[in-house]
Design an enzyme around this catalytic site. Structure first.
Site, PDB file in Angstrom:
ATOM      1  N   ASP A 477      25.514  42.898  15.553  1.00  0.00           N
ATOM      2  CA  ASP A 477      26.851  43.492  15.505  1.00  0.00           C
ATOM      3  C   ASP A 477      27.340  43.881  16.903  1.00  0.00           C
ATOM      4  OD1 ASP A 477      29.134  44.552  14.360  1.00  0.00           O
ATOM      5  OD2 ASP A 477      28.051  45.779  12.901  1.00  0.00           O
ATOM      6  N   ASP A 547      35.168  43.180   7.663  1.00  0.00           N
ATOM      7  CA  ASP A 547      34.660  44.347   6.929  1.00  0.00           C
ATOM      8  C   ASP A 547      35.442  44.548   5.642  1.00  0.00           C
ATOM      9  OD1 ASP A 547      32.608  44.989   8.567  1.00  0.00           O
ATOM     10  OD2 ASP A 547      33.670  46.527   9.697  1.00  0.00           O
TER      11      ASP A 547
HETATM   12  C1  GLA Z   1      30.329  46.987  11.450  1.00  0.00           C
HETATM   13  C2  GLA Z   1      29.971  45.841  10.528  1.00  0.00           C
HETATM   14  C3  GLA Z   1      29.631  46.374   9.153  1.00  0.00           C
HETATM   15  C4  GLA Z   1      28.482  47.327   9.262  1.00  0.00           C
HETATM   16  C5  GLA Z   1      28.831  48.447  10.232  1.00  0.00           C
HETATM   17  C6  GLA Z   1      27.630  49.315  10.506  1.00  0.00           C
HETATM   18  O1  GLA Z   1      31.522  47.572  11.087  1.00  0.00           O
HETATM   19  O2  GLA Z   1      31.008  44.918  10.460  1.00  0.00           O
HETATM   20  O3  GLA Z   1      29.322  45.308   8.277  1.00  0.00           O
HETATM   21  O4  GLA Z   1      27.329  46.648   9.678  1.00  0.00           O
HETATM   22  O5  GLA Z   1      29.278  47.931  11.474  1.00  0.00           O
HETATM   23  O6  GLA Z   1      27.904  50.333  11.395  1.00  0.00           O
END
Ligand code: GLA
Length: 732
Positions: A477, A547
C-alpha cells in the site's frame, strides 16, 4: 515485416497487423511525423511532411526557420529554438541558456526489445516485437537523443521511449524529457481521460478539444486518484464499435503530463511524459537519462478495439508475474471486517468460517505491527505486535495454513509515522524541508527512497517478515502523496531529481521483492486505486482498484479501469452492507457479479453475516471457479454504460475461440411499465449456435449479434444477472 526503412524515400514504416506508423526525414535531418492510422501496404507519401509548401524547410529558406519549426510535424520536438508548441526536451547549458535542436544521424532495426534500466517496460521475444532506434544529435551540446519505437505486431501496439546521452564536456540540465509526441491534423477530435478522487477513481471523461492546451497531470509523486496517465483523442462519432482512436498510456508511476494542444494551424500536438514540475536532471558528461515508456494504440474500430489491444498487450507483454495466466486464490481481507481491531483469535475465527465457504486465502490488513491501533503510528516499525498476534506471526500463518487457507499480509513500506521507533532513530529519512514543519497526511511522512540506504533498510524490513513465515501474498500500500520535497541525501543541485528518484526507489524495492520471492502474489494499492498504472503491472499482476467496494459505485470505476486494463488486473471484492463508503444496501448477488469482473474476493466479517449470505458465498465461490479463466483470458466488450443511460450497465466477456460468452447485466434502477431490454451481443460466431445455460434455449450467433437478446425487467433497484452462452451443435 514489422519495420522497414526506405533509403531513397527516407521513410520508416512501422507496421502492426492493422496499423501503420510512418516517420520521414527531411534533407536537413529533421525527424518528422508522417502518418499513424490504418495499415498501409506500401511505403511512401513524402508529401505528408508538407516540406514543399511555405514556410518551407530551413535549407530552402533560412529566414523562415522559426515558422518552419512552429509548424512541422515533429517526432520529438525540442525547446528554445522556435517551435512554440509544447516541447518534449528542454536542455539548459552551463551558461544557463535553454536550447536544443536534434537531427538524424543513424538508425538501427533489431528483433526483440531491450529492457529499460531501472524502469518497468514491455517485453517480448524476437518473434513478438521489433525495435527501431533513431539516433539524433545536437551538435552544439554534443547531446545524443535516441528515439526508440517497438512494434508489437499482433496486439496493434507501438511503444516509444527516449534516451538522452551527454557526449560533451558541459554539465547539462534536463528540465523536461517527455517520452512521446504525436503531431496530427485535427479531425474535430474529442479527448477522453480518466478522472477521479479517493473512492471515485477513473471515471470516464470526454469532451471536444479547444484551441490551446488541455491536459491531465499529476505532480503528487504518484499517478494519483485524481487524473490518470492516459489520454485518447477520438473522432466525434466514436463509439465502442466505430470511429478513430489515438491512445497514449504511460508506463510510469510518478508525476506525469498527458496533453493535447490544438494549434493555430489546426494541427494537434499530443504529448506524454514525466511532469516538468519540480523536475530537473543533472546530465553530467558521459551520463545518460532514460525516459519511461509510452504505449501507443490506434483503432479505426472504436474504443472497444483499443480496449482489447491494450488488454492483450498488458496480459502478454507487461505483466511478468507467474500468476498472469493462473487462477488467483479467492481471498478474504479483514480490513472492512475489523479495521484495526483484531487479534489472533479473531483472524482464526474468520479463517475457519471462510474455509467452510470455500475461500482460499486470508489476508491480514493494516494494524499487525508496531503499536498500531489506528492510522496514527508505527509505519516503519515492521515487527509483529504480539499483543494482538499473541502466538507470533509464524504460528498464526501455520494455524491458518492448517485450517486450509493460504496467508497474505499488508505492508506500507514507503512510509514513516512520526510516532515510530524508526522516526526516532532516523528523522532524516523522511522527505521534508529542513526548518519547515512537514505536512502530514494520514499522520505520516514519506521515506526518502532516493537514498539507497533507506531503500535497502526498507527492503530488509519487509523481506525479514516474508522470510519468517510461509506468506503467499503481499498487499503493498501507499497511503499518501509527496509534499515538502526535501532530501537529506540529495545535494543542493540534485533536489529536483527527488520525485523521479523516489519512483526509481519504489521500482527497485519491488524488483528486489519479486526476485527473492518469485512466487509471491503481489497486489499493489495506494489508498485504493491511486497507483493503478502500467508501471506497477510490471511488478504485480493485480492492483487494488478502489477503497470503494459498493457495487454500484464500482460500475463506473471498473468501467473506466477496464477501458484500458484487463479484468485480471482489477482488484475487486464483495463487501458488507450498508457499504462503508456510501452506506448503500445492494443485493449480495449483485456485489458478487460486479466483483467477478475483477480478481474476486471478500472484504467482510464472515463470522457476523447471516447464514443466508454465508451460503451465498459458497455459491459465488463456485461461480468464480467456473468463470475465472474466461474472465482472465477472454475478450472484453462494453455493451452499455449506466453513466450514459442512467438505468443499466452491461458487459460481455467472450472466449478467444468464441465458444462461450458471459454477459453481466446490472439493472441499476428499476423502471415501471417497461418491456424487456434488447441487448446486442458482440463477437459471437454468426454461423454457430449458442445455448443459454440457465434456460437451455438455443440461439444462432447471428441472431444474438444482429437482432439481440431480450433481458427481462427485474424487480427492484441494483439487481443483476449473469447470462452464460455456450456454443453447441444445434442438432445434438
Ligand atoms: C488503504 C487501502 C485499504 C486498506 C487501508 C489500511 O486505504 O486501500 O484497502 O488497506 O489502506 O490502512
Amino acid at each position: 515485416m514489422g519495420i522497414q526503412f526506405s533509403k531513397s524515400k527516407k521513410i520508416f514504416k512501422l507496421d502492426t497487423l492493422h496499423t501503420t506508423y510512418m516517420i520521414g526525414l527531411t534533407t536537413e535531418g529533421y525527424v518528422g511525423h508522417m502518418y499513424y492510422g490504418t495499415r498501409l501496404q506500401n511505403i511512401g507519401g513524402e508529401y505528408l511532411l508538407r516540406t514543399e509548401e511555405a514556410p518551407f524547410t530551413p535549407s530552402k529558406n533560412k529566414r523562415e526557420k522559426s515558422s518552419f519549426l512552429d509548424f512541422f510535424p515533429m517526432e520529438y520536438p525540442t525547446g528554445g529554438i522556435g517551435d512554440y508548441r509544447e516541447s518534449c526536451l528542454n536542455v539548459r547549458n552551463e551558461d544557463g541558456c535553454l536550447g536544443c535542436e536534434i537531427h538524424y544521424v543513424t538508425h538501427s532495426i533489431q528483433k526483440g526489445k531491450p529492457s529499460l534500466k531501472g524502469l518497468p517496460a514491455s517485453f517480448g521475444s524476437d518473434e513478438d516485437v521489433m525495435t527501431l532506434d533513431i539516433t539524433c544529435i545536437d551538435n552544439i551540446l554534443q547531446l545524443k537523443v535516441i528515439l526508440s519505437y517497438s512494434v508489437f505486431e499482433k496486439q496493434d501496439i507501438i511503444t516509444r521511449s527516449i534516451q538522452v546521452i551527454n557526449q560533451g564536456k558541459e554539465n547539462l540540465k534536463l528540465e523536461k524529457v517527455y517520452s512521446s509526441c504525436l503531431d496530427l491534423d485535427n479531425q474535430n477530435f474529442e479527448m477522453i481521460t480518466l478522472h477521479g478522487s479517493w473512492a471515485r477513481e477513473r471515471h470516464i471523461q470526454r469532451g471536444k478539444i479547444r484551441y490551446g492546451k488541455q491536459m491531465v497531470s499529476s505532480a503528487r509523486g504518484e499517478s494519483g486518484h485524481q487524473e490518470h496517465p492516459f489520454i485518447a483523442l477520438v473522432t466525434p462519432e466514436t463509439t465502442q464499435d466505430y470511429g478513430e482512436v489515438y491512445g497514449m498510456h504511460f508506463v510510469y508511476s510518478g508525476n506525469f503530463i498527458a496533453q493535447a494542444e490544438l494549434t493555430q494551424f489546426d494541427s494537434v500536438r499530443m504529448v506524454m511524459g514525466i511532469h516538468q514540475e519540480e523536475f530537473c536532471w543533472n546530465l553530467t558528461p558521459k551520463s545518460s537519462f532514460q525516459a519511461p515508456e509510452v504505449v501507443l494504440v490506434y483503432s479505426n474500430e472504436g474504443l472497444g478495439k483499443m480496449t482489447r489491444s491494450l488488454h492483450d498487450f498488458y496480459r502478454e507483454h507487461m505483466i511478468r508475474s507467474p500468476y498472469k495466466h493462473k487462477k488467483r486464490p479467492i481471498l478474504i481481507n479483514n480490513w472492512e471486517a475489523t479495521y484495526f481491531d483484531f487479534n489472533t483469535e479473531k483472524l482464526l475465527a474468520i479463517a475457519k468460517e471462510a474455509k467452510k465457504a470455500g475461500i482460499e486465502m486470508l489476508v491480514m490488513d493494516d494494524g499487525w505491527f508496531g503499536k498500531r491501533n489506528s492510522d496514527n503510528s508505527s509505519l516503519g516499525d515492521w515487527f509483529v505486535n504480539e499483543e494482538k498476534i499473541t502466538s507470533g506471526l509464524k504460528s498464526l500463518v501455520e494455524q491458518v495454513n492448517e485450517i486450509g487457507l493460504e496467508f497474505g499480509i499488508w505492508f506500507e513500506p514507503e512510509m514513516i509515522s512520526p510516532d515510530s521507533n524508526l522516526y526516532k532513530s532516523h528523522p532524516e529519512w523522511a522527505i521534508q524541508i529542513p526548518g519547515r514543519e512537514a505536512t502530514q497526511s494520514r499522520e505520516q511522512y514519506v521515506l526518502d527512497l532516493s537514498n539507497p540506504v533507506v531503500v535497502n533498510y526498507t527492503y530488509e524490513s519487509v523481506a525479514k517478515i516474508l522470510r519468517s513465515a510461509p506468506i503467499s501474498y503481499v498487499k503493498w500500500d501507499m497511503n499518501r502523496q509527496l509534499s515538502d520535497l526535501g532530501s537529506a541525501y540529495l545535494n543542493k543541485d540534485s533536489k529536483q531529481e527527488l520525485f523521479h528518484r523516489y519512483v526509481l526507489g519504489v521500482y527497485q524495492l519491488q524488483e528486489m521483492l519479486i526476485h527473492e520471492f518469485p512466487y509471491l502474489l503481489l497486489e499493489n494499492c495506494s489508498g485504493g486505486g491511486a497507483r493503478f498504472d502500467p508501471g506497477m503491472l510490471y511488478y504485480s499482476p493485480q492492483i487494488w482498484c478502489s477503497d470503494d467496494t459498493d457495487a454500484i459505485e464500482r460500475l463506473k470505476i471498473q468501467e473506466g479501469t477496464a477501458l484500458i486494463y484487463p479484468l485480471s488486473t482489477i482488484g475487486a471484492h464483495v463487501s458488507d452492507c450498508p457499504n462503508h463508503s456510501v452506506g448503500r444496501i445492494t443485493p449480495f448477488e449483485t456485489r458478487g457479479h460486479v466483483a467477478l469482473a475483477g480478481t474476486f474476493g471478500y472484504e467482510l466479517d464472515i463470522t457476523k453475516i447471516s447464514e443466508k449470505e454465508r451460503a451465498m458465498i459458497s455459491k459465488q465461490v463456485d461461480m468464480y471457479h467456473k468463470y475465472h479463466e474466461l474472465i482472465r483470458e477472454g475478450d472484453y466488450y462494453r455493451i452499455a454504460s449506466w453513466s450514459e443511460n442512467q438505468h443499466y450497465d452491461c458487459w460481455e466477456v467472450v472466449s478467444k475461440d468464441k465458444k462461450e460468452a458471459l454477459v453481466t447485466f446490472v439493472q441499476v434502477l428499476g423502471i415501471p411499465n417497461s418491456h424487456s431490454r434488447k441487448i446486442k451481443l458482440k463477437a459471437l460466431n454468426p454461423h454457430s449456435y449458442y445455448q443459454l445455460e440457465e434456460t437451455g434455449e438455443i440461439f444462432s450467433g447471428e441472431l444474438l449479434v444482429s437482432a439481440g437478446f431480450l433481458i427481462k425487467g427485474m424487480w427492484g433497484d441494483y439487481q443483476s444477472k449473469l447470462y452464460h452462452f455456450i456454443e453447441v451443435d444445434k442438432f445434438s
